[in-house]
Design an enzyme around this catalytic site. Structure first.
Site, PDB file in Angstrom:
ATOM      1  N   ARG A 236      58.533  39.158  -4.777  1.00 22.01           N
ATOM      2  CA  ARG A 236      57.070  39.121  -4.788  1.00 22.01           C
ATOM      3  C   ARG A 236      56.553  40.541  -5.016  1.00 22.01           C
ATOM      4  NH1 ARG A 236      57.661  34.503  -5.532  1.00 22.01           N
ATOM      5  NH2 ARG A 236      56.936  32.735  -4.274  1.00 22.01           N
ATOM      6  N   HIS A 284      57.027  36.809 -14.216  1.00 26.30           N
ATOM      7  CA  HIS A 284      57.410  35.956 -13.086  1.00 26.30           C
ATOM      8  C   HIS A 284      58.188  34.721 -13.570  1.00 26.30           C
ATOM      9  CE1 HIS A 284      56.177  34.827  -8.713  1.00 26.30           C
ATOM     10  NE2 HIS A 284      57.316  34.235  -9.044  1.00 26.30           N
TER      11      HIS A 284
HETATM   12  P1  NAP Z   1      65.506  33.066   2.029  1.00 26.68           P
HETATM   13  O1  NAP Z   1      66.686  32.167   1.844  1.00 26.68           O
HETATM   14  O2  NAP Z   1      64.473  32.704   3.034  1.00 26.68           O
HETATM   15  O3  NAP Z   1      66.106  34.526   2.352  1.00 26.68           O
HETATM   16  C1  NAP Z   1      65.292  35.578   2.754  1.00 26.68           C
HETATM   17  C2  NAP Z   1      66.154  36.766   3.130  1.00 26.68           C
HETATM   18  O4  NAP Z   1      65.295  37.867   3.408  1.00 26.68           O
HETATM   19  C3  NAP Z   1      66.986  36.501   4.387  1.00 26.68           C
HETATM   20  O5  NAP Z   1      68.248  37.109   4.267  1.00 26.68           O
HETATM   21  C4  NAP Z   1      66.171  37.203   5.476  1.00 26.68           C
HETATM   22  O6  NAP Z   1      66.930  37.683   6.571  1.00 26.68           O
HETATM   23  C5  NAP Z   1      65.626  38.382   4.701  1.00 26.68           C
HETATM   24  N1  NAP Z   1      64.431  38.908   5.361  1.00 26.68           N
HETATM   25  C6  NAP Z   1      63.267  38.292   5.611  1.00 26.68           C
HETATM   26  N2  NAP Z   1      62.426  39.110   6.265  1.00 26.68           N
HETATM   27  C7  NAP Z   1      63.092  40.257   6.446  1.00 26.68           C
HETATM   28  C8  NAP Z   1      62.782  41.491   7.073  1.00 26.68           C
HETATM   29  N3  NAP Z   1      61.584  41.691   7.656  1.00 26.68           N
HETATM   30  N4  NAP Z   1      63.708  42.460   7.088  1.00 26.68           N
HETATM   31  C9  NAP Z   1      64.921  42.271   6.523  1.00 26.68           C
HETATM   32  N5  NAP Z   1      65.292  41.121   5.899  1.00 26.68           N
HETATM   33  C10 NAP Z   1      64.389  40.139   5.871  1.00 26.68           C
HETATM   34  O7  NAP Z   1      64.729  33.269   0.654  1.00 26.68           O
HETATM   35  P2  NAP Z   1      65.298  33.063  -0.831  1.00 26.68           P
HETATM   36  O8  NAP Z   1      65.394  31.613  -1.153  1.00 26.68           O
HETATM   37  O9  NAP Z   1      66.516  33.904  -1.002  1.00 26.68           O
HETATM   38  O10 NAP Z   1      64.086  33.655  -1.688  1.00 26.68           O
HETATM   39  C11 NAP Z   1      63.618  34.980  -1.523  1.00 26.68           C
HETATM   40  C12 NAP Z   1      62.272  35.163  -2.220  1.00 26.68           C
HETATM   41  O11 NAP Z   1      62.454  35.214  -3.630  1.00 26.68           O
HETATM   42  C13 NAP Z   1      61.282  34.018  -2.027  1.00 26.68           C
HETATM   43  O12 NAP Z   1      60.616  34.129  -0.790  1.00 26.68           O
HETATM   44  C14 NAP Z   1      60.351  34.195  -3.204  1.00 26.68           C
HETATM   45  O13 NAP Z   1      59.249  34.983  -2.839  1.00 26.68           O
HETATM   46  C15 NAP Z   1      61.193  34.954  -4.232  1.00 26.68           C
HETATM   47  N6  NAP Z   1      61.415  34.176  -5.487  1.00 26.68           N
HETATM   48  C16 NAP Z   1      60.994  34.682  -6.689  1.00 26.68           C
HETATM   49  C17 NAP Z   1      61.232  33.962  -7.853  1.00 26.68           C
HETATM   50  C18 NAP Z   1      60.828  34.478  -9.217  1.00 26.68           C
HETATM   51  O14 NAP Z   1      60.798  33.715 -10.177  1.00 26.68           O
HETATM   52  N7  NAP Z   1      60.540  35.759  -9.354  1.00 26.68           N
HETATM   53  C19 NAP Z   1      61.898  32.745  -7.810  1.00 26.68           C
HETATM   54  C20 NAP Z   1      62.318  32.260  -6.578  1.00 26.68           C
HETATM   55  C21 NAP Z   1      62.081  32.991  -5.412  1.00 26.68           C
HETATM   56  P3  NAP Z   1      67.700  36.655   7.533  1.00 26.68           P
HETATM   57  O15 NAP Z   1      68.852  36.123   6.688  1.00 26.68           O
HETATM   58  O16 NAP Z   1      68.181  37.495   8.648  1.00 26.68           O
HETATM   59  O17 NAP Z   1      66.725  35.586   7.913  1.00 26.68           O
END
Ligand code: NAP
Length: 321
Positions: A236, A284
């Site tokens: 993001r 994006h």
């Molecule tokens: P996820 O499975 O919820 O993983 C989030 C990771 O971030 C987890 O490892 C979490 O730690 C860590 N995290 C969250 N808050 C944190 C903090 N304050 N300090 C340190 N680590 C933190 O999410 P995901 O499915 O991998 O997706 C990640 C993001 O990618 C989405 O939220 C979305 O915004 C973005 N995205 C972008 C696109 C695009 O097209 N550009 C597509 C899809 C997704 P823990 O493991 O300890 O909980």
């Protein structure tokens, strides 16, 4: 409303470009469950609002929730739910789920690896050399001495770590909670951020956008990376402070940034990000679920809710992801 009249309808609120494909995908799988398409079939005063038990949206329409009195499930259309969580009248007591799907994990790994490999293997330089008709071989860098740090070791960060390891990259990962991942040097929590960042050749940001991760990559974080390092921002836009990034590129400390997400989207024409020589912009597009996979997950989650079973990929509203 009696028990037998429990609303089973699903209201989908697609982006305009996805509207027809998403509607068709839900209709194809919905069985006897009614599917309503916003806004055509669900104007705020439409009678079918009574029948809607689940809303599916990336950025829910303003004021929609007041007109959906029997909603039971909030479902995102993607991995991130920050836009849904930002809606002021969101019924925060309801359960919420997000999307985790193979094509999203794979698409994100492809997007980030494409950027990492272009940098590791000097392909931006080779593009220039071809334009200049110069036959020149640069030394091949060893991926094992080019540390890549992945911020966020969730569904997407772990998917990228897996393939990056197999290509020989030295991989570090940073998350909120402690993790043990074979082959990955893991770091947890804010206090470990300086150690995680120190000397990185590439930083990939794959964090959810929450109050804690907003602006998390600024001047100090970029300065901790190795001279000539690159940034791949694919989660993001609010996470990397754009002015600090531009300053680090202009100073020569960073060599390039690949930005798929920006603080303001669509990126306004006057943004300096468009024309900066050391920034690659994509709109994006890193990864999105296809309509059938999204419909399958939403309909399964709604059925699970009705059966009293745990949701797949629930969102913790207190953590914001
Ligand atoms: P996820 O499975 O919820 O993983 C989030 C990771 O971030 C987890 O490892 C979490 O730690 C860590 N995290 C969250 N808050 C944190 C903090 N304050 N300090 C340190 N680590 C933190 O999410 P995901 O499915 O991998 O997706 C990640 C993001 O990618 C989405 O939220 C979305 O915004 C973005 N995205 C972008 C696109 C695009 O097209 N550009 C597509 C899809 C997704 P823990 O493991 O300890 O909980």
């Amino acid at each position: 409303m009696t028990e037998t009249q429990t609303p089973r309808g699903v209201l989908i609120c697609p982006m305009p470009a996805d509207k027809d494909a998403m509607h068709a995908a839900f209709l194809a799988q919905s069985g006897d469950r009614r599917v309503y398409l916003y806004p055509e079939l669900a104007a705020p005063d439409a009678p079918m609002a009574e029948q809607i038990g689940c809303i599916v949206a990336f950025r829910p329409p303003r004021d929609i929730f007041a007109s959906l009195p029997h909603l039971r499930l909030l479902h995102g259309t993607g991995a991130g739910v920050n836009h849904m969580l930002a809606v002021p009248d969101l019924p925060r007591h309801l359960p919420m789920a997000r999307v985790v799907a193979d094509e999203v994990t794979q698409g994100m790994a492809q997007h980030c690896l494409h950027a990492l490999l272009r940098e590791l293997r000097d392909h931006r330089t080779y593009d220039r050399l071809q334009r200049e008709k110069v036959w020149k071989r640069l030394p091949q860098r060893d991926a094992g001495t080019w540390p890549v740090g992945i911020m966020g070791l969730g569904a997407l960060g772990m998917g990228l770590a897996d393939v990056a390891l197999r290509l020989g990259f030295a991989v570090r990962g940073w998350s909120r909670g402690e993790k043990s991942v074979p082959g990955v040097a893991t770091f947890a929590g804010r206090d470990s951020l300086p150690d995680f960042l120190a000397g990185l050749s590439a930083l990939v940001v794959l964090l959810p956008l929450t109050p804690e991760t907003t602006g998390i990559v600024g001047a100090a974080e970029l300065a901790a990376m190795a001279p000539g390092a690159v940034v791949v921002s694919a989660a993001r836009g609010g996470q990397v402070i754009e002015a600090d990034l531009i300053a680090a590129l202009d100073s020569g400390h960073l060599s390039h940034a690949h930005l798929d997400v920006m603080a303001t989207e669509p990126l306004p024409p006057e943004s300096p990000l468009w024309t900066h020589p050391a920034i690659t912009v994509t709109p994006h597009i890193a990864a999105a679920p296809n309509g059938p996979a999204l419909a399958r997950l939403v309909l399964e989650n709604f059925a699970r809710l009705e059966a009293g079973a745990p949701l797949l990929f629930p969102v913790d509203l207190t953590l914001g992801y």
